[in-house]
Scaffold this active site. Sequence first.
Site, short mmCIF file in Angstrom:
data_model
loop_
_atom_site.label_atom_id
_atom_site.label_comp_id
_atom_site.label_asym_id
_atom_site.label_seq_id
_atom_site.Cartn_x
_atom_site.Cartn_y
_atom_site.Cartn_z
N TYR A 215 14.11 4.55 -2.61
CA TYR A 215 15.13 3.68 -2.03
C TYR A 215 15.46 2.55 -3.00
CZ TYR A 215 11.68 -0.01 -1.07
OH TYR A 215 10.73 -1.00 -1.20
N PHE A 300 15.69 -7.32 -4.08
CA PHE A 300 16.00 -6.20 -4.97
C PHE A 300 14.72 -5.41 -5.15
CE2 PHE A 300 15.85 -3.88 -8.86
CZ PHE A 300 17.13 -3.47 -9.15
N GLU A 301 14.75 -4.16 -4.74
CA GLU A 301 13.62 -3.26 -4.95
C GLU A 301 14.16 -1.86 -5.20
OE1 GLU A 301 9.89 -4.73 -2.19
OE2 GLU A 301 11.47 -3.57 -1.22
N ILE A 302 13.61 -1.19 -6.19
CA ILE A 302 13.78 0.26 -6.33
C ILE A 302 12.37 0.81 -6.32
CG2 ILE A 302 14.59 2.15 -7.77
CD1 ILE A 302 16.72 0.32 -8.90
N HIS A 337 4.43 -6.80 -0.38
CA HIS A 337 4.73 -5.67 -1.27
C HIS A 337 4.15 -5.89 -2.66
CE1 HIS A 337 8.44 -3.78 0.97
NE2 HIS A 337 7.34 -3.77 1.69
#
Length: 405
Positions: A215, A300-302, A337
């Site tokens: 995601y 913002f995370e990938i 996280h």
Amino acid sequence: MQTLFRNTIVHPLLTTAHRRSIIIALITVLCVCYFVAISPEDSYLSSKVLSTEQSVYKVDETLLNLASPAESEPSHSFGNIIPHDPSNPRRANATLVMLARNSDLDGVISSVEQLESKFNHKFNYPWVFLNDEPFSFEFKRRVKVLTDADVSFGLIPRETWVQPPWIDEERARKGRDILIKEGVIYGGSVSYRNMCRYNSGFFFHHELLTPYKWYWRVEPDVRFYCDLEYDPFLFMEDHDKIYGFTISMPEWEPTITSLWSVVKEFISDHPEYVSPNNSMDFISDDAGDTYNMCHFWSNFEIADMDFWRGEAYTKFFNYLENTGGFYYERWGDAPIHSIAAALFTRKDQIHFFKDIGYKHAEFAHCPQGRQWREGHCSCNPNDNFDFAQNSCLRHFMRLDDWMFG
């Protein structure tokens, strides 16, 4: 006898043919003199323009390549320029995901429009939008028109969003009052705590997201500055990455006063989940005795949702959840996280997307040097949080031994 040319005397005994030859010769000499007179200037101007263009280009190259010399050779956690091959149909099992409300529509449109323009119009990854209330017809209509990709709109189950009934509301209210007095942003907000808890432990189990592995988290009202000519999902997949970020900073200590002690209890009870080659040096300056507050800014995370769904993180989240810290304090999904990624993955599995220009609120990451130029980035290279006083990027960079080798 005088000729037509002033100051030129022709002998009267010369024949007409001689005079004609002399006149032609004089005209030829004058023409040659004329062109000789103007050519140096034209030549100078032409060479000056060319020289100026070359000088500007050279200065531009110099200025734009002031970034780290390591830029020329991608490292295991920094460079990732892999041009997109339109003939390659391979795609990752991935989606773009956004939590939003109907009232966020203008900011949602802005973010989606930018990311489509800079990246997704070439790759057509699906979008998933989640809300704790049903999306309006207007919201769906205005968003779907922005992309050719599939778009899904989901309702967040109430049991994973609202404050659990077992939370002591009196204790929670006192905790909120303390943060309000200290002027902490969202200090008194229960809905913000709901969001942080949901993003920490539940979003990746939503029925619209369970089919996907990867995601990219997108927020309303953010900026994407650069063209992205490669697929970051495939980059993560091909290089055995788990978590990707653009900005890192310290958390507000009053919001997580007991978090690190709970983390230490968990890793003491479950040392088997801690990676031998972890990133403890990113989150602690004293080998884990205390938390330095550094975290990856999770708007913002990938990342790999299978990591969040895995045994280590599931047990970690449940352990944190049972303390009530999301409501008694104001634990954010960013430190949750970040701590998990730092402890339960190898340090080379965390990736800094330095070529993705991004801004949220007043904090921006603007690519530097070659990547700024090749990405056609619209951001000001000087508007860059990377090495600001309160940035944590230095802590991340010290994980890479090659930087100092």
